[in-house]
Design a protein around this motif. Structure first.
Motif, PDB file in Angstrom:
ATOM      1  N   LYS A   1     -56.596 -80.188  28.565  1.00  0.00           N
ATOM      2  CA  LYS A   1     -55.999 -78.848  28.672  1.00  0.00           C
ATOM      3  C   LYS A   1     -57.059 -77.749  28.563  1.00  0.00           C
ATOM      4  CE  LYS A   1     -52.665 -75.752  26.460  1.00  0.00           C
ATOM      5  NZ  LYS A   1     -51.535 -75.637  25.508  1.00  0.00           N
ATOM      6  N   HIS A   2     -57.986 -77.891  27.617  1.00  0.00           N
ATOM      7  CA  HIS A   2     -59.001 -76.850  27.401  1.00  0.00           C
ATOM      8  C   HIS A   2     -59.874 -76.672  28.646  1.00  0.00           C
ATOM      9  CE1 HIS A   2     -57.739 -76.831  23.294  1.00  0.00           C
ATOM     10  NE2 HIS A   2     -58.187 -78.059  23.052  1.00  0.00           N
TER      11      HIS A   2
ATOM     12  N   ALA B   1     -46.410 -76.432  38.823  1.00  0.00           N
ATOM     13  CA  ALA B   1     -46.649 -74.990  38.937  1.00  0.00           C
ATOM     14  C   ALA B   1     -48.136 -74.675  38.918  1.00  0.00           C
ATOM     15  CB  ALA B   1     -45.933 -74.256  37.799  1.00  0.00           C
ATOM     16  N   PHE B   2     -48.895 -75.390  38.089  1.00  0.00           N
ATOM     17  CA  PHE B   2     -50.342 -75.164  38.028  1.00  0.00           C
ATOM     18  C   PHE B   2     -50.998 -75.494  39.354  1.00  0.00           C
ATOM     19  CE2 PHE B   2     -54.562 -77.034  37.525  1.00  0.00           C
ATOM     20  CZ  PHE B   2     -55.247 -75.932  37.030  1.00  0.00           C
ATOM     21  N   ARG B   3     -50.700 -76.679  39.903  1.00  0.00           N
ATOM     22  CA  ARG B   3     -51.332 -77.074  41.165  1.00  0.00           C
ATOM     23  C   ARG B   3     -50.937 -76.118  42.286  1.00  0.00           C
ATOM     24  NH1 ARG B   3     -52.978 -82.336  42.904  1.00  0.00           N
ATOM     25  NH2 ARG B   3     -53.099 -82.940  40.705  1.00  0.00           N
ATOM     26  N   ALA B   4     -49.674 -75.678  42.281  1.00  0.00           N
ATOM     27  CA  ALA B   4     -49.199 -74.783  43.344  1.00  0.00           C
ATOM     28  C   ALA B   4     -49.932 -73.453  43.334  1.00  0.00           C
ATOM     29  CB  ALA B   4     -47.698 -74.557  43.203  1.00  0.00           C
ATOM     30  N   THR B   5     -50.245 -72.937  42.138  1.00  0.00           N
ATOM     31  CA  THR B   5     -50.884 -71.617  42.053  1.00  0.00           C
ATOM     32  C   THR B   5     -52.406 -71.696  42.057  1.00  0.00           C
ATOM     33  OG1 THR B   5     -50.572 -71.757  39.644  1.00  0.00           O
ATOM     34  CG2 THR B   5     -48.957 -70.497  40.891  1.00  0.00           C
TER      35      THR B   5
ATOM     36  N   VAL C   1     -53.621 -69.757  35.188  1.00  0.00           N
ATOM     37  CA  VAL C   1     -54.110 -69.753  33.803  1.00  0.00           C
ATOM     38  C   VAL C   1     -52.937 -69.854  32.839  1.00  0.00           C
ATOM     39  CG1 VAL C   1     -55.326 -68.419  32.045  1.00  0.00           C
ATOM     40  CG2 VAL C   1     -56.191 -68.451  34.389  1.00  0.00           C
ATOM     41  N   GLY C   2     -51.880 -69.082  33.103  1.00  0.00           N
ATOM     42  CA  GLY C   2     -50.695 -69.148  32.263  1.00  0.00           C
ATOM     43  C   GLY C   2     -50.037 -70.521  32.300  1.00  0.00           C
ATOM     44  N   CYS C   3     -49.991 -71.132  33.493  1.00  0.00           N
ATOM     45  CA  CYS C   3     -49.428 -72.483  33.609  1.00  0.00           C
ATOM     46  C   CYS C   3     -50.235 -73.482  32.797  1.00  0.00           C
ATOM     47  CB  CYS C   3     -49.396 -72.908  35.080  1.00  0.00           C
ATOM     48  SG  CYS C   3     -48.292 -71.919  36.123  1.00  0.00           S
TER      49      CYS C   3
END
Length: 384
Positions: free
Chosen positions: A60-61, A3-7, A168-170
């Motif tokens: 992550k940070h 989801a992160f890479r997609a957005t 950012v949320g992902c």
């Protein structure tokens, strides 16, 4: 991560960037080239430090911070009308890129490795690459239809900012695998540089990656808009054209690990730059539909290239404690080569016609491959 890479990589303004900066906002082609060079200079300067920070303090940070800066960069471009405001936006985007690149791939690999599934990395790297290409394949025709007002694609930057905000949320929802021991920043930096120079095959892989990256980046950033314009494609169809290209990329990325297993790594590595050079040459006599079809070669290579390079590099990296830094060095090599070349590439496009510049730029982008002849091969026969 999917989801992160997609957005985070669903850059809806990508089909219009050259046109937006030059035609809509009035900057020259040379100024566009200077902005691109600034972008890569900043990204290159921060690549290794950001990789060290990710290895030292957590991936992550850095991913979260990079995502937030990407949101800011998209918003700033909406209000940019002169070179210097665009330059600040480029700095934000470059910093975001440096923070995320290396950290995301390292986090994916180490997450799989923590479950004893590192051998599945090629499959999942292909899947996350496919995810953002598929999202853009759906989103860009919608952007053409709903967000391009006449010849003004400004709203595409607002859509990209919204997608980046989701990313950012992902990133906040990710769970980083535990690192039993973290090295100091000096140990990470010196150890990673020592591994890059001392482990046979890494420098050769970096040169190869830089060459393919230059061929890909020049095609989509410098030549996509001018070539489609030269072939008679209206601006309002640029997104649809790139969506077609990204469909090819998503399909190839999804099955790239299977294709590489089928044909073998060596042939797979050869086919990517060879097909890109052929694309540049065949683009010269092409009409509009053929040109879009040829750009699908760029999409296919874009889909396959990260999986192949990162899988091989991760196999060569001896320690998770320096993984993000070494992956960042690979990204640095790619962007340094293109950042040095982009001003000359833009100047070539400025003084020559599109058809004259295509083969010249292809030849320039192949220079990193010449370095491979003098760099040591990996000890494993499967490496380049």
């Amino acid at each position: 991560m999917i989801a992160f890479r997609a957005t985070s990589r669903a850059v809806m303004f990508a089909p219009y960037l050259f046109y937006f900066v030059t035609a809509t906002r009035g900057l020259t082609v040379l100024e566009f080239g200077m902005l691109q060079s600034l972008y890569y200079f900043v990204a290159v300067s921060l690549e290794v430090p950001s990789g060290v920070v990710a290895d030292r303090f957590g991936r992550k940070h850095t991913i979260v911070l990079g995502s937030m800066l990407a949101v800011s960069g998209s918003i700033l471009r909406i209000f940019a009308f002169d070179f210097w405001v665009f330059a600040i936006a480029e700095i934000l985007f470059a910093t975001a890129l440096a923070l995320v690149s290396g950290a995301d791939a390292a986090m994916l690999y180490d997450s799989l490795d923590a479950d004893g599934r590192s051998h599945e990395y090629p499959r999942y790297e292909g899947l996350v690459q496919s995810s953002w290409l598929a999202v853009t394949a759906i989103g860009m025709p919608l952007t053409d239809y709903f967000l391009v007002r006449g010849d003004d694609p400004t709203l595409a930057f607002a859509a990209t900012a919204a997608m980046s905000l989701i990313s950012v949320g992902c990133a906040l929802a990710m769970i980083e695998p535990p690192m039993h021991k973290r090295l100091g920043m000096r140990e990470i930096t010196t150890g990673a540089l020592r591994d890059v120079v001392g482990i046979p095959g890494i420098l050769r892989l970096l040169a190869y990656s830089a060459g393919v990256f230059m061929l890909l980046r020049a095609a989509i950033i410098l030549f996509f808009n001018p070539t489609l314009t030269d072939k008679g494609v209206p601006v309002a169809l640029f997104g649809t054209a790139l969506a077609i290209v990204n469909v090819a990329g998503a399909l190839v990325a999804w099955r790239s690990h299977r294709i590489m297993d089928l044909v073998g790594e060596k042939l797979f590595l050869f086919l990517m730059p060879a097909s890109m050079v052929a694309m540049y040459v065949l683009m010269v006599p092409a009409n509009a539909p053929v040109a879009v079809a040829l750009f699908c070669v760029q999409g296919a290579v874009l889909g396959a290239y990260p999986m192949a390079v990162r899988s091989m590099l991760n196999r060569l990296v001896p320690s998770a404690q320096k993984r993000a830094t070494i992956l960042s060095i690979e990204s640095l090599a790619c962007r340094l080569c293109y950042g040095v070349a982009v001003i000359f590439l833009a100047w070539t496009l400025d003084v020559l016609s599109v058809n004259q510049a295509l083969p010249v730029v292809a030849a320039i982008c192949c220079i990193p491959f010449l370095l491979m002849a003098v760099l040591p091969r990996a000890l494993k026969t499967s490496e380049p």
